[in-house]
Enzyme design. Structure first.
Site, PDB file in Angstrom:
ATOM      1  N   ARG A 108       8.241 -11.294  22.559  1.00  0.00           N
ATOM      2  CA  ARG A 108       6.853 -10.790  22.449  1.00  0.00           C
ATOM      3  C   ARG A 108       6.892  -9.334  22.889  1.00  0.00           C
ATOM      4  NH1 ARG A 108       1.244 -13.580  24.185  1.00  0.00           N
ATOM      5  NH2 ARG A 108       1.712 -14.557  22.185  1.00  0.00           N
ATOM      6  N   HIS A 135       1.709 -12.186  14.196  1.00  0.00           N
ATOM      7  CA  HIS A 135       1.873 -13.324  15.115  1.00  0.00           C
ATOM      8  C   HIS A 135       2.258 -14.543  14.267  1.00  0.00           C
ATOM      9  CE1 HIS A 135       1.745 -15.600  18.638  1.00  0.00           C
ATOM     10  NE2 HIS A 135       0.493 -15.492  19.005  1.00  0.00           N
ATOM     11  N   GLN A 138       2.052 -18.261  15.579  1.00  0.00           N
ATOM     12  CA  GLN A 138       0.668 -18.737  15.668  1.00  0.00           C
ATOM     13  C   GLN A 138       0.213 -19.277  14.319  1.00  0.00           C
ATOM     14  OE1 GLN A 138      -1.680 -18.658  18.389  1.00  0.00           O
ATOM     15  NE2 GLN A 138      -2.702 -19.996  16.913  1.00  0.00           N
ATOM     16  N   ASP A 230     -10.686 -14.591  16.656  1.00  0.00           N
ATOM     17  CA  ASP A 230      -9.708 -14.058  17.618  1.00  0.00           C
ATOM     18  C   ASP A 230     -10.485 -13.118  18.543  1.00  0.00           C
ATOM     19  OD1 ASP A 230      -7.411 -13.111  18.912  1.00  0.00           O
ATOM     20  OD2 ASP A 230      -6.680 -11.938  17.200  1.00  0.00           O
ATOM     21  N   CYS A 270      -7.160 -18.652  17.924  1.00  0.00           N
ATOM     22  CA  CYS A 270      -5.756 -18.650  18.374  1.00  0.00           C
ATOM     23  C   CYS A 270      -5.661 -18.773  19.891  1.00  0.00           C
ATOM     24  CB  CYS A 270      -5.054 -17.390  17.878  1.00  0.00           C
ATOM     25  SG  CYS A 270      -5.911 -15.872  18.311  1.00  0.00           S
ATOM     26  N   ARG A 298       1.177 -25.437  18.497  1.00  0.00           N
ATOM     27  CA  ARG A 298       2.182 -24.401  18.751  1.00  0.00           C
ATOM     28  C   ARG A 298       3.518 -25.057  19.116  1.00  0.00           C
ATOM     29  NH1 ARG A 298       0.699 -19.232  19.968  1.00  0.00           N
ATOM     30  NH2 ARG A 298       2.926 -18.926  19.617  1.00  0.00           N
TER      31      ARG A 298
HETATM   32  N1   CP Z   1      -2.217 -17.686  21.052  1.00  0.00           N
HETATM   33  C1   CP Z   1      -1.285 -17.178  21.865  1.00  0.00           C
HETATM   34  O1   CP Z   1      -0.309 -16.558  21.419  1.00  0.00           O
HETATM   35  O2   CP Z   1      -1.507 -17.405  23.173  1.00  0.00           O
HETATM   36  P1   CP Z   1      -0.700 -16.749  24.368  1.00  0.00           P
HETATM   37  O3   CP Z   1      -1.010 -15.268  24.343  1.00  0.00           O
HETATM   38  O4   CP Z   1      -1.215 -17.414  25.619  1.00  0.00           O
HETATM   39  O5   CP Z   1       0.757 -16.992  24.160  1.00  0.00           O
HETATM   40  N1  NVA Z   2      -5.078 -10.402  18.774  1.00  0.00           N
HETATM   41  C1  NVA Z   2      -4.723 -11.012  20.039  1.00  0.00           C
HETATM   42  C2  NVA Z   2      -3.978 -12.283  19.828  1.00  0.00           C
HETATM   43  C3  NVA Z   2      -3.661 -13.056  21.078  1.00  0.00           C
HETATM   44  C4  NVA Z   2      -2.879 -14.316  20.808  1.00  0.00           C
HETATM   45  C5  NVA Z   2      -3.905 -10.039  20.865  1.00  0.00           C
HETATM   46  O1  NVA Z   2      -3.059  -9.337  20.297  1.00  0.00           O
HETATM   47  O2  NVA Z   2      -4.125  -9.949  22.076  1.00  0.00           O
END
Ligand code: CP
Ligand code: NVA
Length: 315
Positions: A108, A135, A138, A230, A270, A298
């Site tokens: 990440r 993502h 997701q 989101d 999400c 997930r």
């Molecule tokens: N939806 C998602 O990616 O959640 P986290 O940021 O908690 O991993």
């Molecule tokens: N758009 C959000 C998604 C989180 C899972 C972010 O990037 O924070």
């Protein structure tokens, strides 16, 4: 397995558009079988997977760690303060070193360019656990959830309401791979860029499905199966929070919006949710919400993804 995701064996998973439609179908079928109790074996037995998380996470990190453990492997989590990617050491050198110790990487990382740099410097498979531009894991879980709750994925009508950034970009790719009817509803100025829209198809492919981008919520809600939202302020955008609250206010998913949508519509998010901003408590905790089933998925899709990449007996 009847339909296997063999194309993923030993491969990176960096974007939804990298998947062939048959690989996506195979992965989802594998995830459904695992969820029903099929045994994936231990294809990660005695193997270690690095997990570089430069941004916070609950769902992604915990579900991946649990899945790696389930497959007999050992996750090694590394955070910004340890890895200082590109500051303490170059991106390529970090990748080269990790590749000597571990059998793959779940990353990440805000910068897509850095993610691609790591993938280029490693022989082991690299999985995108979210960048500012996508993502994909997701969206795998979301596709499984749509399949389960709508009854089919191809032709499903999904209305994404929110910012046209990472999650939206991966949905746009999924529309072409999975043949979706995707509507993207954003406030003016927050839609996906032309570059993102044009880049959503795998190169050399015209893609399938249909995509509508609009600022008009009612247009997006017509005959839809799923309202998906989101956060208004993504990780890294915290200094824009007040402006975004103003701009996104009319796009909150609340009881009034559900009343303007088809009766049986499902609500997805999400997560993490900023309750009271993009979604109200009553919708998030209401009978049309499937957000917690979606979060659980997930785990199942990532278990299937790892099993496909590392060659489970199931795959
Ligand atoms: N939806 C998602 O990616 O959640 P986290 O940021 O908690 O991993
Ligand atoms: N758009 C959000 C998604 C989180 C899972 C972010 O990037 O924070």
């Amino acid at each position: 397995m009847n339909q296997v995701a063999t194309g993923l064996r030993g491969q990176d998973f960096l974007a939804v558009k990298d998947l062939l439609p048959e690989d996506l179908r195979g992965l989802l079928q594998m995830a459904a079988r695992l969820k029903s109790g099929a045994d994936p074996g231990t294809p990660l037995g005695r193997r270690s997977i690095a997990m570089v998380f430069l941004r916070p996470s609950n769902r992604t990190r915990v579900s991946f760690e649990a899945a790696i453990n389930r497959l007999g492997g050992h996750p090694i989590a590394l955070f910004d303060r340890e890895i200082e990617l590109g500051r303490r050491e170059s991106v390529a050198d970090v990748g080269r070193i990790l590749d000597r110790f571990v059998d793959g990487l779940v990353a990440r990382i805000p910068s897509q360019r850095d993610l691609l740099g790591l993938a280029a410097s490693m022989d082991g498979p690299v999985i995108n656990a979210m960048t500012d531009q996508g993502h994909p894991c997701q969206i795998l879980a979301d596709c499984l959830t749509v399949q389960e709750s709508v009854g089919h994925l191809a032709g499903a009508r999904i209305t994404f309401v929110g910012d046209g950034n990472n999650v939206c970009a991966s949905w746009l790719e999924a529309a072409h791979v999975a043949d979706l009817d995707l509507r993207v509803v954003t406030p003016p100025g927050y839609g996906p860029s032309e570059v993102v829209l044009a880049g959503a198809c795998r190169s050399g492919s015209e893609g399938r499905g249909s995509v509508l981008v609009t600022n008009d919520l009612d247009e997006g809600l017509q005959d839809t199966n799923v309202i998906y939202t989101d956060v208004w302020t993504s990780m890294g955008q915290e200094d824009q929070h007040e402006d975004r609250r103003q701009d996104f206010g009319p796009y909150q998913i609340n009881e009034g919006v559900l009343g303007r949508a088809p009766q049986g519509v499902r609500v997805m998010h999400c997560l993490p949710a900023h309750r009271g901003e993009e979604i109200t408590d009553s919708v998030m905790d209401g009978p049309q919400s499937i957000v917690f089933d979606q979060a659980e998925n997930r785990y199942w899709v990532q278990l299937a993804l790892l099993a496909a990449i590392y060659g489970s007996d199931l795959s």
